[in-house]
Design an enzyme around this catalytic site. Structure first.
Site, PDB file in Angstrom:
ATOM      1  N   HIS A 230      34.384  52.375  40.980  1.00  0.00           N
ATOM      2  CA  HIS A 230      34.860  51.225  40.208  1.00  0.00           C
ATOM      3  C   HIS A 230      35.972  51.537  39.236  1.00  0.00           C
ATOM      4  CE1 HIS A 230      32.080  47.949  41.300  1.00  0.00           C
ATOM      5  NE2 HIS A 230      31.264  48.935  41.610  1.00  0.00           N
TER       6      HIS A 230
ATOM      7  N   LYS B 191      36.944  38.881  28.439  1.00  0.00           N
ATOM      8  CA  LYS B 191      36.518  40.069  29.176  1.00  0.00           C
ATOM      9  C   LYS B 191      36.066  41.088  28.153  1.00  0.00           C
ATOM     10  CE  LYS B 191      40.673  40.037  31.104  1.00  0.00           C
ATOM     11  NZ  LYS B 191      40.695  40.316  32.513  1.00  0.00           N
ATOM     12  N   ARG B 192      35.425  42.159  28.588  1.00  0.00           N
ATOM     13  CA  ARG B 192      35.056  43.210  27.655  1.00  0.00           C
ATOM     14  C   ARG B 192      36.292  43.671  26.872  1.00  0.00           C
ATOM     15  NH1 ARG B 192      29.790  45.488  27.639  1.00  0.00           N
ATOM     16  NH2 ARG B 192      30.640  46.860  26.051  1.00  0.00           N
TER      17      ARG B 192
ATOM     18  N   LYS C 157      42.431  47.067  28.734  1.00  0.00           N
ATOM     19  CA  LYS C 157      42.593  45.643  29.054  1.00  0.00           C
ATOM     20  C   LYS C 157      43.602  44.953  28.128  1.00  0.00           C
ATOM     21  CE  LYS C 157      37.908  44.964  30.994  1.00  0.00           C
ATOM     22  NZ  LYS C 157      38.058  44.222  32.258  1.00  0.00           N
TER      23      LYS C 157
ATOM     24  N   THR D 184      37.552  40.478  38.233  1.00  0.00           N
ATOM     25  CA  THR D 184      37.007  39.359  38.997  1.00  0.00           C
ATOM     26  C   THR D 184      37.194  38.050  38.239  1.00  0.00           C
ATOM     27  OG1 THR D 184      34.826  39.930  38.127  1.00  0.00           O
ATOM     28  CG2 THR D 184      35.310  40.586  40.401  1.00  0.00           C
TER      29      THR D 184
ATOM     30  N   LYS E  60      38.092  33.992  39.265  1.00  0.00           N
ATOM     31  CA  LYS E  60      37.367  32.801  38.809  1.00  0.00           C
ATOM     32  C   LYS E  60      38.339  31.761  38.259  1.00  0.00           C
ATOM     33  CE  LYS E  60      33.622  35.887  37.305  1.00  0.00           C
ATOM     34  NZ  LYS E  60      33.148  36.626  36.103  1.00  0.00           N
TER      35      LYS E  60
HETATM   36  C1  LIG Z   1      33.439  37.794  35.625  1.00  0.00           C
HETATM   37  C2  LIG Z   1      32.884  38.321  34.370  1.00  0.00           C
HETATM   38  C3  LIG Z   1      33.323  39.537  33.848  1.00  0.00           C
HETATM   39  C4  LIG Z   1      34.444  40.343  34.488  1.00  0.00           C
HETATM   40  O1  LIG Z   1      35.650  39.963  33.852  1.00  0.00           O
HETATM   41  P1  LIG Z   1      37.020  40.784  34.072  1.00  0.00           P
HETATM   42  O2  LIG Z   1      38.027  39.942  33.366  1.00  0.00           O
HETATM   43  O3  LIG Z   1      37.259  40.844  35.535  1.00  0.00           O
HETATM   44  O4  LIG Z   1      36.820  42.104  33.434  1.00  0.00           O
HETATM   45  C5  LIG Z   1      32.769  40.003  32.679  1.00  0.00           C
HETATM   46  N1  LIG Z   1      31.815  39.302  32.040  1.00  0.00           N
HETATM   47  C6  LIG Z   1      31.377  38.117  32.494  1.00  0.00           C
HETATM   48  C7  LIG Z   1      30.328  37.379  31.732  1.00  0.00           C
HETATM   49  C8  LIG Z   1      31.886  37.582  33.672  1.00  0.00           C
HETATM   50  O5  LIG Z   1      31.421  36.421  34.135  1.00  0.00           O
END
Ligand SMILES: *Cc1c(COP(=O)(O)O)cnc(C)c1O
Length: 868
Positions: free
Chosen positions: A406, A601-602, A607, A712, A716
């Site tokens: 990953h 995101k985290r 990032k 991911t 979305k």
């Molecule tokens: C999809 C999702 C992530 C992943 O987000 P990235 O922007 O791809 O790092 C992290 N946390 C939650 C709650 C998500 O639904």
């Protein structure tokens, strides 16, 4: 259960390390009569069959079932039932449906004996279940009616459920999407994980703007979605000593034994009866062991051991993309892999097949290196317990496992100190050394005398102490290795796995681009959009929710003004839904006529939330420099952030503090507040994502090129018609390939430039004032205390001023330029809506159904099978 174990036998050489105490649940072998017809297993067949519950799903039956649960399961009545009680009763009623489907599916697998795949993930970020289960079962409208009849609103009940947040972020959410896709495509796949008592922490914002962490008591109320399996338990050993015998075998004994108990969560497929299982393990003290201490009069030790046993599954480690060698984390990893493999082994043995056929019935996917101990553990089971010769065992093991990498970030590559492993898992340490011998001999044969190569490829990294490289073990012990987006998989081949590509050839290393389930990330989170799509394409939702490529049909409506109007109205109503949510939860008022720009995101330096907040400050300063007349021409914008930082990640937490305090100043500034608003929404979760994503016009995925494996949330957003500002990284690249580069706002340096730039920063640094004056101005304003607490942010600002490892100074200008293009594009609203429609239309590839089919066919070799 286990209290029957004789304490005198504990620790005796030859005792089986993992003993079984299972009243076989799914291991039932049907008996047949002379004609080959299956015999009824017990009692009066008619008495059973006429009494078995069916699935009556008419509204009166549903109402009866809910009220029945209110009366008996909850022991409540109409007059004292609140929303929480009503939620629980509704959930139990839905669960009845899931259980019956689950039983049928599992019995079908038992009879049919298909090859099965197991997804081992230390994280499953499931979110809420009720809405998803209702949609997958196709029962939402009926439950809605029934619940209204009882005087409640389904939306209110859905809000009562706590998220199951047993994950940090993308990796755990991916696992959850994959379970949904496996069940929906009727594939025999089970998930295995840990039942943490506390999931990812709850994030609070202190008065000074900094992040506080509180425990997440998600099990505070009964969790209706899990079934405790008191009769599915395994013993797991730690510590002790391992005595080598001949034939590469050994006896591992002594130490501490704890019990793993199963909790099952039903995973309903969409529009199918197929219901798979997510089995989560909870640790418990082993009574027999306690007894021994009691006998010896050592009460304190007995109590201590029961505490430490329960501690194993007490909390999810809240780190994302970093590792640090805590013994309890290693204990979690072994506890989980040992219990899961014992369970898989028992199920395999019930088939009565020779052990040589193990890989014909079992495929195991390792989600990152966290479950890598499964490799030496399966060797131990085969060699020590099943008497399989070492070489044959290695063949079986390497034909069973598959490994998903990953990340290529160095700080995320798992390593465990040899002394720690030696002490906690002495037998596994021996096996790892023995596997190292295999590596040495194959490398020596292909590259004679290449000692440097050998040192890089060894499972053991030299040093004080020596470390075990889990990624190397995961690579050596598996049949295939995959990355999670094209660019990332290429980087895996070129960097961390380069030597192994030279050794095994490139075909072992391939790609499965991540995906998301359209059930949750379109239909559930954005019902208005999913209804509009269904109505426009004249297709039942099930058609495009099961085959996301069908969305391409929207292309022909992109230029249709009537459709554009409806499309925009959906976006607007989702913005209002978000504003309503923020108003009720935080008491804040959001301007719903602005463009919504979202980064959720985290928090991590790679990032680059810092790049975003510096961009926001730049926009604020630019607005301040304008005359009121000039400002009137500016497109109003609301910037939304959400995300958690690891509790020990100082710089990431400082970024949150900066965002919160910049928001306070900006939102209170009368000159600019009509043109720019900024919010940090606390406690990011799946449920918050479900409200935020459908409301976004634009979202930011702006990692330094080459650092985000896939992402991911980018998928979305695009699925929900949000456009993307991004770097040429991870799955952004493939999204742009699908939707067309003219519909994506790309900026920044490309991956091949990053290494050179970092080298220059290290050896020929140029002051930020010279390199990027607009960014220097922003940094200086922060330093000078324009957003309060000037000095506090210096460590964060210095990461940019000094090494600037993540290259903000290199990308800032092109970032600002990209945001300008976004503003310009948004001015032509019709053109913008077309881009939005075209983006959604081309997201077919990013369904997790496609990803799971790829794993099923190219990796696991399993097939769909369903109960009639
Ligand atoms: C999809 C999702 C992530 C992943 O987000 P990235 O922007 O791809 O790092 C992290 N946390 C939650 C709650 C998500 O639904």
């Amino acid at each position: 259960m286990t209290s029957t174990i004789d304490p005198k036998t504990i620790g005796k050489p030859g005792a089986r390390t993992v003993r079984k105490h299972v009243r076989s649940l799914t291991g039932y072998t049907p008996e047949t009569d002379e004609t080959g017809k299956e015999k009824w297993p017990r009692g009066d067949e008619k008495a059973w069959k006429t009494s078995m519950r069916g699935l009556d799903t008419d509204i009166p039956s549903i109402t009866k079932s809910i009220v029945g649960h209110v009366q008996t399961s909850l022991a409540q009545q109409a007059h004292n039932l609140d929303d929480l009680g009503a939620y629980q009763a509704a959930a139990l009623s839905v669960r009845d449906n899931l259980i019956l489907n689950w039983n049928e599916t599992q019995m079908h697998y038992t009879r049919k004996e298909p090859k099965r795949a197991y997804y081992l993930s230390l994280e499953f970020l499931m979110g809420r279940t009720l809405d998803n289960a209702l949609l997958n079962l196709g029962l939402k409208p009926k439950y809605d009616d029934s619940i209204s009849q009882l005087g409640f609103r389904l939306e209110d009940l859905l809000e009562q459920e706590r998220d199951a947040a047993l994950g940090n972020g993308g990796l755990g959410r991916l696992a959850a999407c994959y379970l949904d896709s496996s069940a929906s495509q009727e594939l025999p796949v089970w998930g295995y994980g840990l039942r943490y008592k506390y999931g990812i922490f709850q994030q609070l914002i202190a008065p000074d703007g900094s992040q506080l962490e509180a425990p997440d008591p998600w099990l505070e109320h009964d969790n209706p979605w899990e079934l405790p399996r008191l009769d599915v338990t395994y013993e797991v050993r730690f510590y002790g000593h391992s005595e080598r015998l001949d034939n590469m075998k050994a006896v591992w004994s002594g130490g501490q034994e704890v019990l793993a108990m199963a909790y099952d969560t039903m995973i309903p497929g969409y529009e199918t009866k197929s219901t798979n299982n997510l089995r989560l393990w909870e640790s418990k003290p082993k009574r027999g062991f306690d007894l021994q201490s009691f006998n010896a009069g050592d009460y304190e030790r007995a109590v201590e051991s029961s505490n430490s046993a329960a501690a194993i599954t007490s909390v999810l480690y809240p780190n994302d993309h970093t590792t640090f060698g805590k013994e309890l984390r290693l204990k979690q990893q072994y506890f989980w892999t040992a219990a899961s493999l014992a369970d898989i082994m028992r199920r395999f043995k019930n088939l009565g097949k020779p052990i040589s056929e193990f890989p014909d019935y079992v495929a195991i996917q390792l989600n990152d290196t966290h479950p890598t101990l499964a490799i030496p553990e399966l060797m131990r089971i085969f060699v020590d317990e099943e008497d399989v010769p070492w070489d044959a065992a290695w063949q079986l093991v390497t034909n069973t496992f598959f490994f998903t990498n990953h990340t290529v970030l160095p700080e995320a590559l798992e390593k465990w100190p040899v002394p720690l492993m030696q002490n906690l898992l002495p037998r596994h340490m021996q096996i790892i050394f023995d596997i190292t011998e295999i590596v040495v001999s194959v490398v020596e044969k292909k590259f004679p005398g290449d000692r440097e190569r050998l040192a890089r490829m060894s499972l053991i990294e030299e040093g004080y102490p020596q470390n075990i490289r889990m990624a190397n073990l995961a690579c050596i012990g598996t049949r295939k290795v995959n990355g999670v987006a094209e660019l990332h998989s290429e980087l895996v081949r070129l960097t961390i796995m380069k030597d192994f590509v030279d050794l095994y050839g490139v075909s072992k290393f391939s790609n499965v681009t991540n995906g998301i389930t359209p059930r949750r990330w379109l239909d559930q989170c954005n019902p208005r959009l999913s209804n509009l799509i269904s109505e426009t394409l004249k297709l039942p939702k099930a058609v495009f929710l099961k085959d996301l490529y069908k969305l391409e049909g929207l292309l022909q409506f992109a230029d249709d003004p009537a459709f554009q109007k409806k499309w925009a109205a959906v976006k607007q109503s989702n913005k209002e839904r978000l504003a309503q949510h923020v108003q009720t939860t935080l008491g804040l008022k959001i301007n719903t006529h602005a463009m919504f720009d979202v980064q959720i995101k985290r928090l991590h330096e790679y990032k680059r939330q810092t790049l975003n907040i510096m961009g926001v400050i730049h926009r604020y300063l630019t607005l301040k420099d304008m005359t009121p007349a000039e400002r009137k021409k500016v497109n109003p914008k609301v910037v939304l952030f959400a995300g958690k930082a690891a509790p020990g990640y100082y710089v990431a937490k400082l970024t949150i503090r900066l965002i919160v305090n910049v928001a306070r100043i900006i939102n209170a500034d009368a000159d600019t507040k009509d043109y720019l608003q900024l919010y940090f929404l606390p406690d990011y979760s799946v449920s918050l994502a479900e409200v935020l994503i459908p409301a976004s016009d634009i979202s930011q995925h702006i990692s330094t090129a080459g650092t985000e494996a896939s992402g991911t949330s980018n998928m979305k957003f695009c699925l929900n018609g949000g456009l993307l500002v991004g770097t040429v990284d991870g799955a952004n690249i493939e999204i742009a390939e699908e939707v067309g580069e003219q519909n994506v706002f790309f900026f920044g340096h490309l991956t091949p430039a990053v290494e050179d730039l970092r080298y220059k920063h290290m050896y020929h640094p140029v002051p930020v004032e010279q390199k990027c004056p607009p960014l220097a101005r922003v940094l200086n304003e922060v330093s000078a205390g324009r957003f309060g607490d000037g000095g506090v942010y210096e460590p964060l600002l210095n990461t940019i001023r000094q090494h600037d490892y993540y290259l903000l100074t290199e990308d800032f200008d092109s970032y600002i330029q990209a945001l300008k293009l976004v503003d310009e594009a948004y001015q032509d609203r019709t053109e913008w809506i077309k881009k939005s429609i075209r983006t959604t239309a081309k997201m077919g590839k990013f369904s997790s159904d496609r990803a799971i089919q790829d794993y099923a066919q190219e990796y696991w070799n399993i097939e769909s099978t369903k109960p009639e």
